[in-house]
Design a protein around this motif. Structure first.
Motif, PDB file in Angstrom:
ATOM      1  N   GLU A 215       0.129   5.739   5.066  1.00  0.00           N
ATOM      2  CA  GLU A 215      -0.454   5.618   6.407  1.00  0.00           C
ATOM      3  C   GLU A 215      -1.897   6.105   6.438  1.00  0.00           C
ATOM      4  O   GLU A 215      -2.713   5.610   7.225  1.00  0.00           O
ATOM      5  CB  GLU A 215       0.392   6.365   7.442  1.00  0.00           C
ATOM      6  CG  GLU A 215       0.485   7.867   7.264  1.00  0.00           C
ATOM      7  CD  GLU A 215       1.621   8.312   6.364  1.00  0.00           C
ATOM      8  OE1 GLU A 215       2.005   9.497   6.440  1.00  0.00           O
ATOM      9  OE2 GLU A 215       2.128   7.488   5.566  1.00  0.00           O
ATOM     10  N   HIS A 216      -2.247   7.066   5.564  1.00  0.00           N
ATOM     11  CA  HIS A 216      -3.632   7.527   5.464  1.00  0.00           C
ATOM     12  C   HIS A 216      -4.514   6.385   4.955  1.00  0.00           C
ATOM     13  O   HIS A 216      -5.593   6.120   5.498  1.00  0.00           O
ATOM     14  CB  HIS A 216      -3.700   8.728   4.525  1.00  0.00           C
ATOM     15  CG  HIS A 216      -5.056   9.363   4.431  1.00  0.00           C
ATOM     16  ND1 HIS A 216      -5.285  10.511   3.705  1.00  0.00           N
ATOM     17  CD2 HIS A 216      -6.277   9.014   4.940  1.00  0.00           C
ATOM     18  CE1 HIS A 216      -6.558  10.847   3.794  1.00  0.00           C
ATOM     19  NE2 HIS A 216      -7.181   9.948   4.528  1.00  0.00           N
ATOM     20  N   MET A 217      -4.034   5.680   3.947  1.00  0.00           N
ATOM     21  CA  MET A 217      -4.815   4.575   3.380  1.00  0.00           C
ATOM     22  C   MET A 217      -4.908   3.390   4.340  1.00  0.00           C
ATOM     23  O   MET A 217      -5.870   2.621   4.295  1.00  0.00           O
ATOM     24  CB  MET A 217      -4.207   4.137   2.046  1.00  0.00           C
ATOM     25  CG  MET A 217      -4.202   5.241   0.996  1.00  0.00           C
ATOM     26  SD  MET A 217      -3.756   4.655  -0.641  1.00  0.00           S
ATOM     27  CE  MET A 217      -5.252   3.781  -1.115  1.00  0.00           C
ATOM     28  N   GLU A 218      -3.912   3.259   5.191  1.00  0.00           N
ATOM     29  CA  GLU A 218      -3.944   2.171   6.181  1.00  0.00           C
ATOM     30  C   GLU A 218      -4.883   2.484   7.329  1.00  0.00           C
ATOM     31  O   GLU A 218      -5.136   1.630   8.187  1.00  0.00           O
ATOM     32  CB  GLU A 218      -2.531   1.935   6.709  1.00  0.00           C
ATOM     33  CG  GLU A 218      -1.619   1.261   5.683  1.00  0.00           C
ATOM     34  CD  GLU A 218      -0.158   1.279   6.092  1.00  0.00           C
ATOM     35  OE1 GLU A 218       0.159   1.865   7.154  1.00  0.00           O
ATOM     36  OE2 GLU A 218       0.670   0.728   5.346  1.00  0.00           O
ATOM     37  N   CYS A 288      10.141  13.593   0.107  1.00  0.00           N
ATOM     38  CA  CYS A 288       8.709  13.773   0.398  1.00  0.00           C
ATOM     39  C   CYS A 288       7.920  12.502   0.094  1.00  0.00           C
ATOM     40  O   CYS A 288       6.920  12.209   0.751  1.00  0.00           O
ATOM     41  CB  CYS A 288       8.141  14.930  -0.415  1.00  0.00           C
ATOM     42  SG  CYS A 288       8.709  16.568   0.088  1.00  0.00           S
ATOM     43  N   LEU A 289       8.371  11.730  -0.912  1.00  0.00           N
ATOM     44  CA  LEU A 289       7.662  10.526  -1.335  1.00  0.00           C
ATOM     45  C   LEU A 289       8.143   9.270  -0.611  1.00  0.00           C
ATOM     46  O   LEU A 289       7.779   8.152  -0.991  1.00  0.00           O
ATOM     47  CB  LEU A 289       7.830  10.326  -2.843  1.00  0.00           C
ATOM     48  CG  LEU A 289       7.100  11.348  -3.727  1.00  0.00           C
ATOM     49  CD1 LEU A 289       7.509  11.193  -5.187  1.00  0.00           C
ATOM     50  CD2 LEU A 289       5.589  11.194  -3.586  1.00  0.00           C
ATOM     51  N   ALA A 290       8.941   9.431   0.436  1.00  0.00           N
ATOM     52  CA  ALA A 290       9.419   8.270   1.195  1.00  0.00           C
ATOM     53  C   ALA A 290       8.241   7.498   1.776  1.00  0.00           C
ATOM     54  O   ALA A 290       7.261   8.083   2.247  1.00  0.00           O
ATOM     55  CB  ALA A 290      10.359   8.725   2.308  1.00  0.00           C
ATOM     56  N   LYS A 291       8.336   6.179   1.711  1.00  0.00           N
ATOM     57  CA  LYS A 291       7.240   5.340   2.214  1.00  0.00           C
ATOM     58  C   LYS A 291       7.098   5.443   3.729  1.00  0.00           C
ATOM     59  O   LYS A 291       5.987   5.425   4.259  1.00  0.00           O
ATOM     60  CB  LYS A 291       7.485   3.878   1.825  1.00  0.00           C
ATOM     61  CG  LYS A 291       7.721   3.644   0.325  1.00  0.00           C
ATOM     62  CD  LYS A 291       6.540   4.062  -0.516  1.00  0.00           C
ATOM     63  CE  LYS A 291       6.778   3.772  -1.993  1.00  0.00           C
ATOM     64  NZ  LYS A 291       5.675   4.256  -2.845  1.00  0.00           N
ATOM     65  N   GLU A 292       8.239   5.518   4.422  1.00  0.00           N
ATOM     66  CA  GLU A 292       8.213   5.593   5.874  1.00  0.00           C
ATOM     67  C   GLU A 292       8.124   7.047   6.325  1.00  0.00           C
ATOM     68  O   GLU A 292       8.855   7.912   5.835  1.00  0.00           O
ATOM     69  CB  GLU A 292       9.464   4.937   6.473  1.00  0.00           C
ATOM     70  CG  GLU A 292       9.581   3.453   6.170  1.00  0.00           C
ATOM     71  CD  GLU A 292       8.372   2.664   6.673  1.00  0.00           C
ATOM     72  OE1 GLU A 292       7.841   3.012   7.754  1.00  0.00           O
ATOM     73  OE2 GLU A 292       7.958   1.719   5.985  1.00  0.00           O
ATOM     74  N   VAL A 293       7.237   7.298   7.273  1.00  0.00           N
ATOM     75  CA  VAL A 293       7.001   8.654   7.763  1.00  0.00           C
ATOM     76  C   VAL A 293       8.282   9.292   8.280  1.00  0.00           C
ATOM     77  O   VAL A 293       8.568  10.462   8.023  1.00  0.00           O
ATOM     78  CB  VAL A 293       5.929   8.639   8.872  1.00  0.00           C
ATOM     79  CG1 VAL A 293       5.759  10.022   9.481  1.00  0.00           C
ATOM     80  CG2 VAL A 293       4.593   8.147   8.321  1.00  0.00           C
ATOM     81  N   SER A 294       9.100   8.512   8.985  1.00  0.00           N
ATOM     82  CA  SER A 294      10.304   9.054   9.619  1.00  0.00           C
ATOM     83  C   SER A 294      11.355   9.496   8.613  1.00  0.00           C
ATOM     84  O   SER A 294      12.267  10.254   8.953  1.00  0.00           O
ATOM     85  CB  SER A 294      10.900   8.009  10.564  1.00  0.00           C
ATOM     86  OG  SER A 294      11.241   6.831   9.838  1.00  0.00           O
ATOM     87  N   GLU A 295      11.252   9.024   7.355  1.00  0.00           N
ATOM     88  CA  GLU A 295      12.256   9.352   6.351  1.00  0.00           C
ATOM     89  C   GLU A 295      11.893  10.598   5.541  1.00  0.00           C
ATOM     90  O   GLU A 295      12.671  11.054   4.704  1.00  0.00           O
ATOM     91  CB  GLU A 295      12.452   8.164   5.402  1.00  0.00           C
ATOM     92  CG  GLU A 295      13.029   6.932   6.107  1.00  0.00           C
ATOM     93  CD  GLU A 295      13.120   5.733   5.184  1.00  0.00           C
ATOM     94  OE1 GLU A 295      12.784   5.873   3.989  1.00  0.00           O
ATOM     95  OE2 GLU A 295      13.514   4.648   5.661  1.00  0.00           O
ATOM     96  N   ARG A 296      10.709  11.157   5.764  1.00  0.00           N
ATOM     97  CA  ARG A 296      10.283  12.372   5.068  1.00  0.00           C
ATOM     98  C   ARG A 296      10.750  13.620   5.833  1.00  0.00           C
ATOM     99  O   ARG A 296      11.123  13.513   7.002  1.00  0.00           O
ATOM    100  CB  ARG A 296       8.753  12.414   4.942  1.00  0.00           C
ATOM    101  CG  ARG A 296       8.156  11.306   4.116  1.00  0.00           C
ATOM    102  CD  ARG A 296       6.641  11.348   4.154  1.00  0.00           C
ATOM    103  NE  ARG A 296       6.087  10.021   3.920  1.00  0.00           N
ATOM    104  CZ  ARG A 296       4.937   9.584   4.389  1.00  0.00           C
ATOM    105  NH1 ARG A 296       4.171  10.383   5.113  1.00  0.00           N
ATOM    106  NH2 ARG A 296       4.529   8.353   4.136  1.00  0.00           N
TER     107      ARG A 296
END
Length: 543
Positions: A215-218, A288-296
């Motif tokens: 999300e930072h890169m987006e 921690c490495l989950a792609k989706e924010v909600s899954e971290r």
């Protein structure tokens, strides 16, 4: 005090010394510039001596002249303000000591100088052992926890997202008293969560590509603490495996974005077959490495709790008489944790079954995450106001081979010893309530002190958070463990009387220790912080 380099500084070892006009200069008639030790995107860092403190080594960061425009000055001011506040709250964040401007009106600030190595230099040699990993990672998490809990900005608490967690920004400092201390460096691109503006792909990208969250890169405008948690996941993986979890063919923005957004992270063993880690730790890395924010993990507290479980499992087979291991049995809580629980405390009302009188008692506050130990104290409003900004101390007294009783002391310090306030409470460790409170204190590592005014007891008026040392937490665990070996013939009242006698004998020693802590608080730091706050707000308000 000691300081080292910030994020973007590359090692100067082996490089040809370059001519620098600042070397040999005195800044503010106090700081003698000795040498250039690094440079980065926003400025240069110099080794200097503080002539007002017998030549104590310090580091000074000076804003690059070529970047001395309004935008960069605001970012530099932000870095000073964030670093100054966070460095006072946690020893795991590099401390800013002072600030000023050079004769040519270029801003600079003074930092503690650190001796040691950053994590990148350490990982070049080999991955960390599990024991070393747990010790370092706990301290990184505590520093991030402090930042995520936020600092005061315009009268409100504003959480801070670092946005550039990577090995170069984690420094392992050598301390003569405490051994190795982890410091998080470089809050130069940190973000207040209360700010609405953010970096987009149409702006110049700021961040380190191998460690950026998707999300930072987006360019999402509302990055939250879970972006730091993703970067931490990459860092933890590299600390254990000795290699980055994602392999790319180039170092371009697009290649790294594809990796962070679409590549599934491998296990540590797949990357480095020689390294085997506990299943729970592997689960922490993957979450921690989950792609989706909600899954971290939603906050650093969750990671600290899980790492603590790994730590306990790891240490279960190691003899408990090893002092170093004992100190690492729990992550040391050095900063007030969970602003949420502090806010919940302010909503609490004085129990109807308790008298309206100057008394104190403990209580477990049940939150969505875990029970938090608290101590409720009713005092005259005048006393509460008097002690709010003073030093507070905590002591635990116990007797071996006696009835399992613990005297929990909270001390509200005053420079006139007779005016200090003592809040004692006996925890009966044969009682389940006393056991739960003691265990919670040991596991959480802090407690909230709730103040209620006798004149207006309807609701909690103020909350302070007191941290426990590693030694205090270990003492609590030892007392709980010794419960089964206690002297059954000794009455609880007899043990209380003995503890009261010890308490009276130790009062002077406790007050002297608090007086020493009070002395170390420099009034000058408060003064320049207040002054800088005004300057900082003006810079932020510039169009």
């Amino acid at each position: 005090m000691i300081f080292m380099l910030e994020n973007k500084i590359e090692s100067m070892v082996g490089q040809k010394a370059e001519v620098d006009d600042y070397i040999g200069q005195f800044l503010n008639n106090r700081y003698l510039i000795k040498d250039l030790i690094g440079k980065g995107g926003m400025g240069r860092v110099y080794l200097a001596e503080d002539t007002a403190k017998d030549g104590m080594p310090i580091a000074i960061k000076i804003l690059s002249l070529s970047l001395a425009n309004q935008q960069m000055s605001q970012r530099f001011a932000r870095e000073i303000y964030i670093g100054a506040q966070l460095g006072r709250k946690s020893k795991h964040i590099v401390r800013i000591l002072s600030y000023g401007v050079t004769e040519d009106k270029t801003p600079f600030y003074v930092m503690e100088y650190l001796k040691g190595k950053n994590l990148k230099q350490i990982l070049k040699i080999q991955p960390l052992t599990l024991s070393k990993f747990l010790k370092i990672c706990n301290q990184i998490c505590l520093g991030l926890q402090c930042a995520h809990e936020g600092i005061s900005l315009k009268g409100e608490i504003s959480p801070i997202v670092h946005r550039d967690i990577k090995p170069e920004n984690i420094f392992i400092a050598e301390d003569s008293k405490e051994g190795e201390i982890v410091k998080i460096l470089d809050f130069g691109i940190a973000k207040f969560l209360t700010e609405r503006s953010g970096m987009t792909l149409t702006d110049s990208f700021i961040g380190s590509l191998p460690y950026c969250s998707p999300e930072h890169m987006e360019g999402r405008k509302l990055l939250d603490v879970r972006s730091d948690i993703y970067s931490l996941g990459v860092l933890m993986f590299e600390m254990l495996a000795g290699k980055h979890p994602f392999q790319t063919k180039s170092n371009s923005f697009g290649t790294w974005y594809q990796a962070h957004r679409f590549q599934m992270p491998p296990t540590v063993e797949q990357v480095n077959p020689q390294v085997k880690i506990p299943q729970l730790l592997e689960k922490i890395l993957m979450s921690c490495l989950a792609k989706e924010v909600s899954e971290r993990p939603q906050n650093i507290n969750q990671i600290l709790e899980d790492l603590q479980k790994v730590n306990i499992q790891f240490n279960s087979s190691i003899p408990s008489n090893n002092d170093d291991i004992s100190k690492d049995s729990f992550p040391v809580q050095l900063v007030p944790a969970t602003l949420l629980s502090e806010k919940e405390c302010l909503q609490k009302k004085w129990p109807k079954n308790k008298p309206i009188a100057p008394i104190g008692f403990p209580h477990l506050l049940h939150t969505t995450q875990r029970p938090i130990p608290t101590f409720w104290a009713m005092l005259p409003k005048q006393d509460i106001t008097k002690f709010l900004d003073n030093i507070h101390g905590t002591e635990f007294l116990s007797k071996t081979n006696m009835y399992p009783m613990l005297l929990w002391l909270t001390v509200l310090y005053d420079t006139q010893p007779s005016m200090s306030k003592w809040l004692p409470y006996f925890l009966d460790l044969k009682d389940s309530k006393g056991q739960n409170i003691a265990r919670s204190l040991a596991e959480v590592g802090y407690y909230h002190l709730l103040f209620f005014a006798i004149e207006d007891p309807t609701r909690c008026s103020h909350v302070k958070t007191l941290s426990l040392t590693a030694k205090q937490r270990q003492k609590l665990i030892d007392c709980l463990d010794m419960n089964q070996y206690s002297n059954e013939s000794m009455l609880s009242s007899q043990t209380k009387n003995l503890l009261r006698t010890d308490y009276e004998k130790l009062k002077l020693d406790i007050l002297q220790k608090l007086a020493a802590e009070k002395k170390t608080e420099t009034e000058s730091l408060k003064n320049w912080m207040d002054k800088f706050f005004e300057v900082f707000l003006k810079l932020l308000s510039c169009p």
